[in-house]
Design an enzyme around this catalytic site. Structure first.
Site, PDB file in Angstrom:
ATOM      1  N   ARG A   1     -15.533 145.162   9.210  1.00 47.98           N
ATOM      2  CA  ARG A   1     -15.740 144.054   8.274  1.00 47.98           C
ATOM      3  C   ARG A   1     -16.097 144.596   6.892  1.00 47.98           C
ATOM      4  NH1 ARG A   1     -19.661 139.527  10.409  1.00 47.98           N
ATOM      5  NH2 ARG A   1     -18.722 138.413   8.653  1.00 47.98           N
TER       6      ARG A   1
ATOM      7  N   CYS B   1     -25.828 141.261   5.303  1.00 48.92           N
ATOM      8  CA  CYS B   1     -24.900 141.240   6.445  1.00 48.92           C
ATOM      9  C   CYS B   1     -23.929 140.101   6.218  1.00 48.92           C
ATOM     10  CB  CYS B   1     -25.668 141.090   7.762  1.00 48.92           C
ATOM     11  SG  CYS B   1     -26.668 139.587   7.864  1.00 48.92           S
TER      12      CYS B   1
END
Length: 284
Positions: free
Chosen positions: A180, A239
């Protein structure tokens, strides 16, 4: 104060004269489920068996507010958060221990929020529910009302501008999975990649296979390879939506390194098309 507590230590404290308040924060990230697979229900899991005396806390409803421009898990309103904590029996003078189903992300979110709002003694059960060897109960307790009044700002927090600045002047860690960060896949947010200057630091590398944190010296060694040290530059973490990053802030606390949390995280950053996005393995 230690940021985490072992199951053995917790059992001893629960049997002592001043047991801590226990919060059960079982939760899973909402992603697409296979056809016919029911969504995760943390309250149902809790009611099927929890640590004696533990009170269930709903991450999506009590540790966050409605998703929107500030991200998928923006800060809860302080009045609502305070009400939830007092309902759970949280008082300023009583220690709190938080646990979840084992991943540690949700428990860390509760830990960070209580610390940020001024609670002086809150810890996470290392390894979560799977680490507990004692009895479980199904009775839902109704604790006496607590007296905790949240006062924000006890520990550092970042907004989008602060995160961007820290990526230039200090160390900004990206706690998501490496793919990611690199922008190879993005299952949830509108854009893949990372904040320019951020360093990839997947939070799952802070724990052993059983979900317990690595020893403090091992964590310090890991973070040192990422440019982070006890006497180094300021550190921030983000995050996807400010949940797994709280777990990395917790890991840093175990290592003796303070760090600021960017609560909005990638879900807030990527929602604004004017913000820059970096892709690939390099920070820039």
């Amino acid at each position: 104060m230690n940021a985490i507590i072992s199951a053995t230590e917790l059992a001893s404290e629960l049997a002592g004269p001043t047991p801590p308040v226990l919060l059960d924060v079982r939760w899973q990230l909402s992603v697409a489920k296979a056809a016919g697979e029911p969504p995760f229900d943390g309250r149902a899991e809790y009611e099927a068996g929890h640590l004696p005396g533990a009170v269930y806390v709903d991450l999506d409803r009590e540790l966050a507010s409605v998703p929107g421009e500030r991200g998928r898990h923006p800060l809860p309103g302080m009045a609502e958060f305070g009400t939830a904590m007092r309902r759970a029996g949280v008082s300023s003078a009583v220690p709190v221990v938080v646990y979840d189903g084992g991943q540690g992300w949700a428990a860390a979110r509760a830990w960070w929020l209580l610390r940020w709002t001024g609670h002086p003694e809150v810890r996470v059960l290392d390894g979560g529910l799977p680490a507990w060897q004692g009895p479980l109960e199904t009775t839902v307790p109704v604790p006496a009302e607590g007296d905790f009044q949240p006062v924000p700002g006890a520990v550092d927090m970042l907004d989008a501008e602060g995160a961007a600045a820290l990526a230039r002047s200090g160390v900004l860690l990206d706690a998501r999975a490496g793919e990611r960060y690199r922008g190879e896949v993005e299952p949830i947010d509108p854009v893949g990649g990372h904040i320019p200057g951020a360093v990839s630091a997947p939070t799952n590398e802070n724990v052993a296979p059983d979900g317990r944190f690595l020893a403090a010296d091992e964590l310090r060694a890991r973070f040192k390879t990422l440019g982070v040290s006890e006497d180094g530059p300021e550190v921030g973490v983000y995050c996807g939506s400010g949940v797994s990053a709280a777990h990395e802030v917790l890991a840093l606390a175990v290592a003796g390194i303070p760090a600021a949390l960017y609560v909005g995280s990638w879900s807030e950053w990527s929602a604004d098309p004017s913000r820059p996005v970096a892709v690939g393995p390099d920070p820039q």
